[in-house]
Scaffold this motif. Sequence first.
Motif, mmCIF file in Angstrom:
data_model
loop_
_atom_site.group_PDB
_atom_site.id
_atom_site.type_symbol
_atom_site.label_atom_id
_atom_site.label_comp_id
_atom_site.label_asym_id
_atom_site.label_seq_id
_atom_site.Cartn_x
_atom_site.Cartn_y
_atom_site.Cartn_z
ATOM 1 N N LEU A 263 19.091 36.382 17.154
ATOM 2 C CA LEU A 263 17.753 35.808 16.956
ATOM 3 C C LEU A 263 16.699 36.705 17.593
ATOM 4 O O LEU A 263 15.668 36.225 18.054
ATOM 5 N N SER A 264 16.966 37.987 17.647
ATOM 6 C CA SER A 264 16.030 38.986 18.181
ATOM 7 C C SER A 264 15.614 38.692 19.612
ATOM 8 O O SER A 264 14.483 38.981 20.015
ATOM 9 N N GLY A 265 16.496 38.087 20.385
ATOM 10 C CA GLY A 265 16.231 37.858 21.800
ATOM 11 C C GLY A 265 15.311 36.694 22.112
ATOM 12 O O GLY A 265 14.899 36.522 23.257
ATOM 13 N N VAL A 266 14.993 35.856 21.132
ATOM 14 C CA VAL A 266 14.118 34.706 21.360
ATOM 15 C C VAL A 266 14.764 33.759 22.375
ATOM 16 O O VAL A 266 15.980 33.724 22.526
ATOM 17 N N ASP A 267 13.956 32.991 23.057
ATOM 18 C CA ASP A 267 14.444 31.992 24.011
ATOM 19 C C ASP A 267 14.989 30.799 23.227
ATOM 20 O O ASP A 267 14.246 29.871 22.889
ATOM 21 N N LYS A 268 16.290 30.817 22.914
ATOM 22 C CA LYS A 268 16.875 29.751 22.085
ATOM 23 C C LYS A 268 16.653 28.362 22.661
ATOM 24 O O LYS A 268 16.266 27.456 21.923
ATOM 25 N N PRO A 269 16.893 28.132 23.952
ATOM 26 C CA PRO A 269 16.687 26.771 24.458
ATOM 27 C C PRO A 269 15.259 26.273 24.279
ATOM 28 O O PRO A 269 15.023 25.063 24.241
ATOM 29 N N GLY A 270 14.298 27.174 24.148
ATOM 30 C CA GLY A 270 12.908 26.784 23.958
ATOM 31 C C GLY A 270 12.533 26.522 22.509
ATOM 32 O O GLY A 270 11.436 26.028 22.226
ATOM 33 N N LEU A 271 13.417 26.835 21.559
ATOM 34 C CA LEU A 271 13.129 26.591 20.143
ATOM 35 C C LEU A 271 12.949 25.097 19.904
ATOM 36 O O LEU A 271 13.678 24.274 20.464
ATOM 37 N N VAL A 272 11.988 24.759 19.069
ATOM 38 C CA VAL A 272 11.691 23.367 18.777
ATOM 39 C C VAL A 272 12.306 22.988 17.429
ATOM 40 O O VAL A 272 12.083 23.657 16.424
ATOM 41 N N VAL A 273 13.076 21.910 17.448
ATOM 42 C CA VAL A 273 13.695 21.359 16.250
ATOM 43 C C VAL A 273 13.401 19.863 16.253
ATOM 44 O O VAL A 273 13.686 19.177 17.245
ATOM 45 N N GLY A 274 12.804 19.384 15.190
ATOM 46 C CA GLY A 274 12.504 17.953 15.105
ATOM 47 C C GLY A 274 11.593 17.467 16.210
ATOM 48 O O GLY A 274 11.729 16.335 16.673
ATOM 49 N N GLY A 275 10.687 18.311 16.678
ATOM 50 C CA GLY A 275 9.709 17.917 17.679
ATOM 51 C C GLY A 275 10.152 18.064 19.122
ATOM 52 O O GLY A 275 9.373 17.799 20.028
ATOM 53 N N SER A 276 11.411 18.479 19.364
ATOM 54 C CA SER A 276 11.908 18.648 20.734
ATOM 55 C C SER A 276 12.548 20.020 20.877
ATOM 56 O O SER A 276 13.204 20.503 19.954
ATOM 57 N N SER A 277 12.406 20.594 22.066
ATOM 58 C CA SER A 277 13.090 21.861 22.306
ATOM 59 C C SER A 277 14.590 21.604 22.371
ATOM 60 O O SER A 277 15.044 20.496 22.689
ATOM 61 N N LEU A 278 15.369 22.633 22.070
ATOM 62 C CA LEU A 278 16.817 22.502 22.147
ATOM 63 C C LEU A 278 17.253 22.150 23.564
ATOM 64 O O LEU A 278 18.170 21.345 23.756
ATOM 65 N N LEU A 279 16.580 22.725 24.562
ATOM 66 C CA LEU A 279 16.915 22.381 25.946
ATOM 67 C C LEU A 279 16.622 20.911 26.221
ATOM 68 O O LEU A 279 17.427 20.217 26.850
ATOM 69 N N SER A 280 15.505 20.412 25.739
ATOM 70 C CA SER A 280 15.179 18.989 25.932
ATOM 71 C C SER A 280 16.227 18.095 25.301
ATOM 72 O O SER A 280 16.604 17.063 25.864
ATOM 73 N N ARG A 281 16.742 18.484 24.135
ATOM 74 C CA ARG A 281 17.781 17.699 23.469
ATOM 75 C C ARG A 281 19.056 17.663 24.316
ATOM 76 O O ARG A 281 19.682 16.614 24.473
ATOM 77 N N ALA A 282 19.444 18.821 24.868
ATOM 78 C CA ALA A 282 20.655 18.884 25.685
ATOM 79 C C ALA A 282 20.484 18.064 26.968
ATOM 80 O O ALA A 282 21.382 17.311 27.346
ATOM 81 N N VAL A 283 19.348 18.205 27.620
ATOM 82 C CA VAL A 283 19.095 17.456 28.855
ATOM 83 C C VAL A 283 19.080 15.948 28.558
ATOM 84 O O VAL A 283 19.630 15.153 29.330
ATOM 85 N N ALA A 284 18.497 15.543 27.444
ATOM 86 C CA ALA A 284 18.486 14.119 27.076
ATOM 87 C C ALA A 284 19.906 13.612 26.812
ATOM 88 O O ALA A 284 20.241 12.479 27.159
ATOM 89 N N ALA A 285 20.750 14.448 26.214
ATOM 90 C CA ALA A 285 22.122 14.035 25.905
ATOM 91 C C ALA A 285 22.916 13.731 27.175
ATOM 92 O O ALA A 285 23.798 12.871 27.165
ATOM 93 N N VAL A 286 22.615 14.440 28.264
ATOM 94 C CA VAL A 286 23.293 14.186 29.542
ATOM 95 C C VAL A 286 22.372 13.425 30.499
ATOM 96 O O VAL A 286 22.523 13.499 31.717
ATOM 97 N N GLY A 287 21.463 12.666 29.935
ATOM 98 C CA GLY A 287 20.456 11.959 30.716
ATOM 99 C C GLY A 287 20.996 10.999 31.754
ATOM 100 O O GLY A 287 20.331 10.702 32.729
ATOM 101 N N GLY A 288 22.208 10.515 31.586
ATOM 102 C CA GLY A 288 22.801 9.617 32.565
ATOM 103 C C GLY A 288 23.558 10.328 33.667
ATOM 104 O O GLY A 288 24.112 9.690 34.554
ATOM 105 N N ALA A 289 23.583 11.660 33.627
ATOM 106 C CA ALA A 289 24.353 12.443 34.600
ATOM 107 C C ALA A 289 23.599 12.574 35.915
ATOM 108 O O ALA A 289 22.377 12.529 35.957
#
Length: 181
Positions: free
Chosen positions: A16-42
């Motif tokens: 991806l030409s070195g782009v910050d993948k976790p910062g990519l926005v999909v469906g209104g949320s960054s990929l990192l935000s999606r991962a953090v939300a998935a483990v939100g109870g941790a």
Amino acid sequence: MPYAGIVLAGGAARRLSGVDKPGLVVGGSSLLSRAVAAVGGADPVVVVGPRRPGHDGVVWTREPVPGTGPVAALAAGLALVAGDGVVVVLAADLPGVRKSTVDRLRAALADADGAVLVDAAGERQWLLGAWRLAALRQAIPEPPENASLRRALGGLSLVDVPAEPGESDDIDTPADLERHR
């Protein structure tokens, strides 16, 4: 049952030409935000990678030598998790990961060392699993830099958890990103 979460959010994103993948926005949320939300109870939620704004409440760390692979990143995350319970490990490039994914992995763990999501092709997704901390710590080789994740974790007793549609997708290429936008 309490658990810890480790999100691996580094990597070079060469395809991806070195782009910050976790910062990519999909469906209104960054990929990192999606991962953090998935483990939100941790507790804790450890993110291994460069610090990014907007993620209060997570613990940030980096592997000693950034860019030396997911085993080194996992070892850095494990260093910040106490006890001998369960840890959920996720990559930060998974647009379809949800809290229900994490819940299914944790429920499937039973007496095994790990529960790993398996995609439609039957491939284990090593960075989408729930693990017993003691077994995971013991599996990490010394030194962890540039070690094979599959080789490190493949000898553990595992439960395969079938992925729901889109759940195991990751974003590695521009085509992957377009498919999920």
